[in-house]
Design a protein around this motif. Sequence first.
Motif, PDB file in Angstrom:
ATOM      1  N   SER A  46      -1.419 -13.618  -1.845  1.00  0.00           N
ATOM      2  CA  SER A  46      -1.406 -13.971  -0.493  1.00  0.00           C
ATOM      3  C   SER A  46      -0.338 -13.802   0.318  1.00  0.00           C
ATOM      4  CB  SER A  46      -1.975 -15.270  -0.556  1.00  0.00           C
ATOM      5  OG  SER A  46      -0.975 -16.288  -0.970  1.00  0.00           O
ATOM      6  N   VAL A  47       1.133 -14.052  -0.310  1.00  0.00           N
ATOM      7  CA  VAL A  47       2.055 -13.694   0.129  1.00  0.00           C
ATOM      8  C   VAL A  47       2.520 -12.517   0.522  1.00  0.00           C
ATOM      9  CG1 VAL A  47       4.595 -14.013  -0.262  1.00  0.00           C
ATOM     10  CG2 VAL A  47       3.311 -15.806  -0.828  1.00  0.00           C
ATOM     11  N   LEU A  48       2.066 -11.390  -0.352  1.00  0.00           N
ATOM     12  CA  LEU A  48       2.402  -9.913  -0.151  1.00  0.00           C
ATOM     13  C   LEU A  48       1.052  -9.436   1.127  1.00  0.00           C
ATOM     14  CD1 LEU A  48       2.566  -8.724  -3.722  1.00  0.00           C
ATOM     15  CD2 LEU A  48       4.542  -9.093  -2.339  1.00  0.00           C
ATOM     16  N   HIS A  49       0.205  -9.852   0.954  1.00  0.00           N
ATOM     17  CA  HIS A  49      -0.878  -9.607   2.070  1.00  0.00           C
ATOM     18  C   HIS A  49      -0.410  -9.755   3.321  1.00  0.00           C
ATOM     19  CE1 HIS A  49      -4.421  -8.262   3.719  1.00  0.00           C
ATOM     20  NE2 HIS A  49      -4.900  -9.579   4.247  1.00  0.00           N
ATOM     21  N   ALA A  50      -0.203 -11.288   3.635  1.00  0.00           N
ATOM     22  CA  ALA A  50      -0.064 -12.059   4.750  1.00  0.00           C
ATOM     23  C   ALA A  50       1.224 -11.310   5.465  1.00  0.00           C
ATOM     24  CB  ALA A  50       0.149 -13.259   4.584  1.00  0.00           C
ATOM     25  N   HIS A  51       2.151 -10.829   4.682  1.00  0.00           N
ATOM     26  CA  HIS A  51       3.480 -10.404   5.368  1.00  0.00           C
ATOM     27  C   HIS A  51       3.746  -8.932   5.448  1.00  0.00           C
ATOM     28  CE1 HIS A  51       3.872 -14.749   4.144  1.00  0.00           C
ATOM     29  NE2 HIS A  51       4.621 -14.811   5.569  1.00  0.00           N
ATOM     30  N   GLY A  52       2.597  -8.157   5.235  1.00  0.00           N
ATOM     31  CA  GLY A  52       3.000  -6.805   5.498  1.00  0.00           C
ATOM     32  C   GLY A  52       2.895  -5.918   4.473  1.00  0.00           C
ATOM     33  N   HIS A  53       2.686  -6.084   3.208  1.00  0.00           N
ATOM     34  CA  HIS A  53       2.802  -5.203   2.061  1.00  0.00           C
ATOM     35  C   HIS A  53       1.445  -4.491   2.109  1.00  0.00           C
ATOM     36  CE1 HIS A  53       4.997  -3.899  -1.136  1.00  0.00           C
ATOM     37  NE2 HIS A  53       4.365  -4.514  -2.114  1.00  0.00           N
ATOM     38  N   THR A  54       1.746  -3.220   1.646  1.00  0.00           N
ATOM     39  CA  THR A  54       0.255  -2.384   1.432  1.00  0.00           C
ATOM     40  C   THR A  54      -0.610  -2.931   0.537  1.00  0.00           C
ATOM     41  OG1 THR A  54       1.122  -0.801  -0.044  1.00  0.00           O
ATOM     42  CG2 THR A  54       1.753  -0.316   2.062  1.00  0.00           C
ATOM     43  N   THR A  55      -1.785  -2.597   1.023  1.00  0.00           N
ATOM     44  CA  THR A  55      -3.125  -3.079   0.064  1.00  0.00           C
ATOM     45  C   THR A  55      -2.847  -2.504  -1.480  1.00  0.00           C
ATOM     46  OG1 THR A  55      -4.462  -3.159   1.960  1.00  0.00           O
ATOM     47  CG2 THR A  55      -5.397  -3.557  -0.234  1.00  0.00           C
ATOM     48  N   SER A  56      -2.735  -1.307  -1.570  1.00  0.00           N
ATOM     49  CA  SER A  56      -2.441  -0.786  -2.770  1.00  0.00           C
ATOM     50  C   SER A  56      -1.326  -1.266  -3.588  1.00  0.00           C
ATOM     51  CB  SER A  56      -2.375   0.739  -2.722  1.00  0.00           C
ATOM     52  OG  SER A  56      -1.241   1.159  -2.040  1.00  0.00           O
ATOM     53  N   ALA A  97      -5.496 -15.803   3.749  1.00  0.00           N
ATOM     54  CA  ALA A  97      -4.165 -14.933   4.028  1.00  0.00           C
ATOM     55  C   ALA A  97      -4.707 -13.937   4.947  1.00  0.00           C
ATOM     56  CB  ALA A  97      -3.488 -14.348   2.841  1.00  0.00           C
ATOM     57  N   MET A  98      -4.016 -14.114   6.290  1.00  0.00           N
ATOM     58  CA  MET A  98      -4.215 -13.072   7.366  1.00  0.00           C
ATOM     59  C   MET A  98      -2.715 -12.147   7.616  1.00  0.00           C
ATOM     60  SD  MET A  98      -5.514 -13.324  11.146  1.00  0.00           S
ATOM     61  CE  MET A  98      -7.239 -14.054  10.692  1.00  0.00           C
ATOM     62  N   PRO A  99      -2.964 -10.774   7.668  1.00  0.00           N
ATOM     63  CA  PRO A  99      -1.521 -10.091   7.903  1.00  0.00           C
ATOM     64  C   PRO A  99      -1.239 -10.104   9.259  1.00  0.00           C
ATOM     65  CG  PRO A  99      -3.550  -8.587   7.673  1.00  0.00           C
ATOM     66  CD  PRO A  99      -3.953 -10.066   7.257  1.00  0.00           C
ATOM     67  N   SER A 100      -1.182 -11.192   9.805  1.00  0.00           N
ATOM     68  CA  SER A 100      -0.862 -11.341  11.225  1.00  0.00           C
ATOM     69  C   SER A 100       0.722 -11.446  11.619  1.00  0.00           C
ATOM     70  CB  SER A 100      -1.220 -12.811  11.813  1.00  0.00           C
ATOM     71  OG  SER A 100      -0.725 -13.696  11.038  1.00  0.00           O
ATOM     72  N   THR A 101       1.556 -11.215  10.735  1.00  0.00           N
ATOM     73  CA  THR A 101       2.976 -11.275  10.985  1.00  0.00           C
ATOM     74  C   THR A 101       3.454 -10.344   9.903  1.00  0.00           C
ATOM     75  OG1 THR A 101       3.777 -12.964   9.184  1.00  0.00           O
ATOM     76  CG2 THR A 101       3.411 -13.561  11.782  1.00  0.00           C
ATOM     77  N   VAL A 102       4.752  -9.371  10.200  1.00  0.00           N
ATOM     78  CA  VAL A 102       5.496  -8.738   9.202  1.00  0.00           C
ATOM     79  C   VAL A 102       6.767  -9.384   8.753  1.00  0.00           C
ATOM     80  CG1 VAL A 102       6.637  -6.513   9.011  1.00  0.00           C
ATOM     81  CG2 VAL A 102       4.146  -6.637  10.129  1.00  0.00           C
ATOM     82  N   HIS A 103       7.062  -9.693   7.818  1.00  0.00           N
ATOM     83  CA  HIS A 103       8.065 -10.484   7.058  1.00  0.00           C
ATOM     84  C   HIS A 103       8.342  -9.918   5.508  1.00  0.00           C
ATOM     85  CE1 HIS A 103      11.514 -13.086   6.451  1.00  0.00           C
ATOM     86  NE2 HIS A 103      11.002 -14.017   6.955  1.00  0.00           N
ATOM     87  N   MET A 104       9.233  -8.582   5.692  1.00  0.00           N
ATOM     88  CA  MET A 104       9.351  -7.869   4.587  1.00  0.00           C
ATOM     89  C   MET A 104      10.605  -8.856   3.772  1.00  0.00           C
ATOM     90  SD  MET A 104       7.231  -5.526   4.505  1.00  0.00           S
ATOM     91  CE  MET A 104       6.220  -4.434   5.586  1.00  0.00           C
ATOM     92  N   GLY A 105      11.313  -9.804   4.318  1.00  0.00           N
ATOM     93  CA  GLY A 105      12.231 -10.247   3.494  1.00  0.00           C
ATOM     94  C   GLY A 105      11.455 -11.460   2.544  1.00  0.00           C
ATOM     95  N   ARG A 106      10.442 -11.899   2.693  1.00  0.00           N
ATOM     96  CA  ARG A 106       9.439 -12.506   1.836  1.00  0.00           C
ATOM     97  C   ARG A 106       8.773 -11.585   0.951  1.00  0.00           C
ATOM     98  NH1 ARG A 106       6.794 -16.986   5.921  1.00  0.00           N
ATOM     99  NH2 ARG A 106       8.721 -17.962   6.501  1.00  0.00           N
ATOM    100  N   VAL A 107       8.522 -10.523   1.092  1.00  0.00           N
ATOM    101  CA  VAL A 107       7.901  -9.339   0.317  1.00  0.00           C
ATOM    102  C   VAL A 107       8.873  -8.779  -0.806  1.00  0.00           C
ATOM    103  CG1 VAL A 107       6.692  -7.150   0.044  1.00  0.00           C
ATOM    104  CG2 VAL A 107       6.043  -8.852   1.895  1.00  0.00           C
TER     105      VAL A 107
END
Length: 439
Positions: A46-56, A97-107
């Motif tokens: 959920s952390v990865l999906h919500a913050h902009g990681h690709t699905t694959s 978990a909704m990918p409404s933000t992009v925070h690659m610092g968490r990913v």
Amino acid sequence: MPDRPSAQRPPSQPGESRGKPAGVAAMLSGDNPTPPPADIIVEAASVLHAHGHTTSATMRAVARLNEILGTRYKVDITWTLVVLFTPEGETVRTHAAMPSTVHMGRVAPLVSTIFADKPPTAEQLWSAVTSARTVPLRPTWLFALAAGLGAVCLALIFGSQRPGALALIFVAAAVGAVTRRLLAGHTTFVTQTLAAALIAGIAGSLSVYLDLTSAARLVAVCPAMVLVPGPALVNACLDFADRRHRLGMARLCDASVTILMICLGLLVGLFLGGTTLPVTAPGVSVPWWLDVAAAGLVACCFPVFFSMPHRSIGWAALAGAIGHGARWLCIAGLGWSIPAAALVDCLLVAAILAPVCFHKHLPFAGVGFAAVVALVPGVFLFRAFSGIFQIAAGDTSLVTLGATAQDAASALLIILAMAIGIALPHEFWLRRMHRDRKI
């Protein structure tokens, strides 16, 4: 895997609070600092999906977690849910978990922990998950500085050379960035984007009165271009390539609404200042060295927007400079069309970055978009929408109709070229690594 129908939420597990997995509720109460493997996996996904990681890439992380924790769970990712289920299809956990933000610092730190050479323990994994949720955004001053410099670099690529215009572009983009941060937490992301685009439009109308702009209205266009939701568009393309059509369509629709708000705010800002965005404007060619240098610099600015790790900035700048150099050669040297040159640029950039991101576990969506952001057809999109408004207001001249249709077609072809160029090398490396069993 292709999209599955959304699973029903299973009966609450012992000790589970509504909306939180059992391990999370236990951790909050202090009873069990390390939750069961199912909770670790669904929380990480959920952390990865919500913050902009690709699905694959999120699904590869789940496969790696299964290997570490000795489980066999599978995951289904929709626009709003991460569903964990057994190989037999029985739902185990459901997490919003909704990918409404992009925070690659968490990913990035979470992915680094999951794919570390020495497999982490369950305790280390859970610590990485909980730590990732608390990583802050980049400071507002740095966010504003990156927005201003990024907009100036885009203006240089499009041929703006007047110091006064570049200064106004910097101020408009920086003020828009600060406004977005001030509104964060009080309004939706769409409202924040609309407000920043409105500021860009007002700055564009001001530049007309100060005689600091050309017919292209770059003072308005360039600050608006830094608002385009690039990682969402990249992720949508990759989802379509993997035949996750529903998730890809959800991402595309969400990004499209944001782009519509950018166009609306930009045109309203210009209208309030008594001007508009012309549907026709001559292009300006720039020297190759300026084109390449500006593309590399703008690729350094955009990772700040996404709070990406510092080690990714150099790769984005290198790939962006090389790709844009190839684009300049295709257009100026070979006489190719802009969409064809954009395809070559994206193919080259993705061919460079895909293996790097796979091996170094960097977020491809963020790094890839940063490297190709200068290709985004913002000028064509904004002019097409301006033409549509002018036609609706009664201007049905052949010049307006033809220019609007040409801008819309150019924008569509460039977006299609970018989607194909980014997706093909990524899918090639993904399948190669699956074949070699490296992921």
